[in-house]
Design an enzyme around this catalytic site. Sequence first.
Site, short mmCIF file in Angstrom:
data_model
loop_
_atom_site.label_atom_id
_atom_site.label_comp_id
_atom_site.label_asym_id
_atom_site.label_seq_id
_atom_site.Cartn_x
_atom_site.Cartn_y
_atom_site.Cartn_z
N LYS A 1 37.46 -22.32 110.24
CA LYS A 1 38.36 -21.82 111.30
C LYS A 1 38.17 -20.29 110.94
O LYS A 1 37.91 -19.37 112.00
CB LYS A 1 39.69 -22.14 110.88
CG LYS A 1 40.76 -21.31 111.83
CD LYS A 1 42.30 -21.48 111.66
CE LYS A 1 42.99 -20.88 112.59
NZ LYS A 1 43.23 -21.22 113.90
N GLY B 1 59.50 -24.61 130.73
CA GLY B 1 60.35 -24.74 129.44
C GLY B 1 60.01 -23.47 128.73
O GLY B 1 61.16 -22.35 128.20
N CYS C 1 52.14 -33.19 131.30
CA CYS C 1 50.95 -32.20 131.86
C CYS C 1 49.56 -32.92 132.10
O CYS C 1 48.54 -32.59 131.26
CB CYS C 1 50.72 -31.09 130.95
SG CYS C 1 51.63 -31.69 129.39
N HIS D 1 46.52 -22.97 132.82
CA HIS D 1 45.56 -22.84 131.89
C HIS D 1 44.69 -21.74 132.08
O HIS D 1 43.54 -21.21 131.07
CB HIS D 1 44.65 -24.16 131.90
CG HIS D 1 45.79 -25.14 131.57
ND1 HIS D 1 46.45 -25.97 132.33
CD2 HIS D 1 46.22 -25.68 130.40
CE1 HIS D 1 47.16 -26.74 132.07
NE2 HIS D 1 47.18 -26.97 130.76
N CYS E 1 52.57 -26.36 133.70
CA CYS E 1 53.25 -26.74 132.17
C CYS E 1 53.85 -25.22 131.67
O CYS E 1 54.06 -24.20 132.43
CB CYS E 1 51.70 -27.04 131.52
SG CYS E 1 52.26 -27.39 129.91
N1 GLN Z 1 58.67 -27.58 127.46
C1 GLN Z 1 57.45 -27.37 126.90
C2 GLN Z 1 56.81 -25.97 127.25
O1 GLN Z 1 57.22 -25.47 128.06
C3 GLN Z 1 56.29 -28.48 127.53
C4 GLN Z 1 54.98 -28.44 126.80
C5 GLN Z 1 53.79 -29.56 127.28
O2 GLN Z 1 54.30 -30.08 128.10
N2 GLN Z 1 53.08 -29.24 126.58
O3 GLN Z 1 56.07 -25.41 126.46
ZN ZN Z 2 52.89 -29.59 129.98
#
Ligand code: GLN
Ligand code: ZN
Length: 767
Positions: free
Chosen positions: A20, A445, A656, A707, A739
Amino acid sequence: MTVTIATLGFPRIGPRRELKFALERYWSGKSSEADLLESAAGLRTAAWARQRALGTDWLPSNDFSLYDHVLDTSMMLGAIPERYASADGDATLATYFAMARGSTGDGAADCGHAHTRGGGETALEMTKWFDTNYHYMVPELVAGQRLALGSAKIVEDYREAKAQGFETRPVLLGPVTWLSLVKGRDVDPFDFLDQVVGLYGAVLSQLSAAGAEWVQIDEPCLVLDLSYRQRHAIAQAYARLSRYGVKLMLTTYFGGLEDNLPFALTLPVAGLHVDLVRAPEQLGAVLAEAPKSLLLSLGVIDGRNIWRADLPALLDLLEPIAATRDLILAPSCSLLHTPIDLALETGLDPEVAQWLAFAVQKIEELGILKRALNDGRDSVAKPLAASARAAANRRTSRLIHDAAVAARIAAVTPDLLQRRSAHAPRRAEQQARLALPLFPTTTIGSFPQTAEVRQARSQHGKGLLDDAAYDAFLREETERAIRWQEDVGLDMLVHGEFERNDMVQYFGEQLAGFAFTRQGWVQSYGSRCVRPPILYGDVSRPKPMTVDWWRFAQELTIRPVKGMLTGPVTILNWSFVRDDQPRSASCRQIALAIRDEVADLEAAGAKAIQIDEAALREGLPLRRKDWQHYLDWAVECFRLSAAGVADATQIHTHMCYSEFNDILTSIGAMDADVISIETARSQMELLAGFASYRYPADIGPGVYDIHAPRVPGIDEMVDLMRLARTHLDADQLWVNPDCGLKTRNWAEVRPAIEAMVAAARQLRAEA
Ligand code: GLN
Ligand code: ZN
């Protein structure tokens, strides 16, 4: 009869993640290509030396990769999409990393599915390797593409080892598994079978010329439900590949051969490796049907988990077999998926540590089995006794077996899985209580985990920032996030998750039954490594985990703040879990702990609670016939965690990914009030499935692809929601990103969420 041992593959990253750091130095321009290659060569030599010192008879080569072995195979076949090809047609290291990371590499979220990344040329898609948490780079083929022998890495690595005195069995990803992983653009990848097998043949003859006697050819696709085309391809491929003067060890893992066993046994290969950890039941059939001339490699040590084996029990099984035929003993699959060395863990409870084996310890176990079978149990009496003692201790340890948890599980009745009322009356109550506008806006979130947030956490971890100062810092961040959400006009707020390192680790650290390692890194993709929690014992929740942060955030605002939890299935799927009880049993225990947290959030006043199940889909078994059983208990666990609340409490969930059509019934059965999903990249197509299924609850189809660093415009989001409207009722729809926003920065998030709120306002005006 003699027993020898193989490893099938060793972790690449190095005991202290040397790979890494070498990669990151190179990518940031701080070191040269020569420096990187030198570090990589050093890691290979160290791995060979170590495996040999541990008694490995069949050393692997070409198991090492600078990024990913599937990408290496694509390079070997010259399967380089045109957009990455260099002017002079040479595939360089720059080409390789452009395919791996895009030409301006950018971080990606950890949702565990395909990522697109921004700037320059985007990377190849990335997705999970079978049912592991390792991601491979998805190969691409287009109609008319010409393949040609590319990278000779496998031959070079074989020679490199040989020059250092290590005779190896090169590892080659098989042609049919590679083709099965290809994403064909307007073309059936299997149309390339002839070309691909021809190139494999050329590689095998080069290996043979270099002196290789055996090649380990990995065909994990043999544990899947094979299509007619795949079967036919395997038969054709191996008929040809058996003619190049090297013996093939056909290597299968991650499951049983099942209905493919008779077929696999007709292939003209010299050896067969079978996974007896995932599929111990196949041993009888393998022994009965495999001709004596076939060298069997038995995967008896778990390559996917971190548990120490019960060696005397294994010997009971192996002794009669070893009396009648030569055997290779091996891990069930490559050791790539386990951390390297338990000896580096100094912080674990010694009672827990004695139950564990990482890659190095697993090879030691294989060595003990070998000696016991070749020279008798007496030759290894002490280590066998130690193994038996650890196994016995684990069966009864008070650290694992908690009578209170067992009693609670025994008392779970079907009514605990059931919300008090059906969806419609709940919805009415929730709407009255929350009084949200049409097209309510929210986020998933997390907000950006900025350099400051990560630095504060790391300083706190090192003891350089005391609890009070760290807490004050987190409060400031949270308060700022709440104020900003109010200013921008979001309807349902979140506290931002600044206090969380990782959505699973954060909960695991607060639950009884989980242990954490310091150096237990496992490669997730490229340079990215994770340290999965170790779920070793009965799970319970000593005290509330998230209520203080939720309360702090809610007291700052009159708008509703969602409680934010990770669901039981996701916690399970992203951890190393117990092998002494079914996964479903461990999941149920986690579900009860989350249920307690849900109850406490509700009691503290939370009107909405989100339970993320990011990993529910990726937990699907490899074989279709096993899906329903998994989905049934996974849904049951989600319901167990969620169903304790009053009708007026709104349960959200988030997933997600965007493939729902084949599991919609189960998604419906979760009985959430609101689900947020990924749709921005698929033009809302998947909503058609929800519509025809008549999904009754609310849906937040992600309108913003988090993303990519790209900031979407208002019109684009309005257009997406109009498309959503063609499938679903307006009052069923929420507006949110696809997400969490933790991998983005505020400069991207601010305008994107402002645009999202503006889009929702426009939709309301239109309605
Ligand atoms: N609540 C998480 C966030 O917002 C959900 C993350 C995920 O679904 N990978 O980061
Ligand atoms: Zn997600």
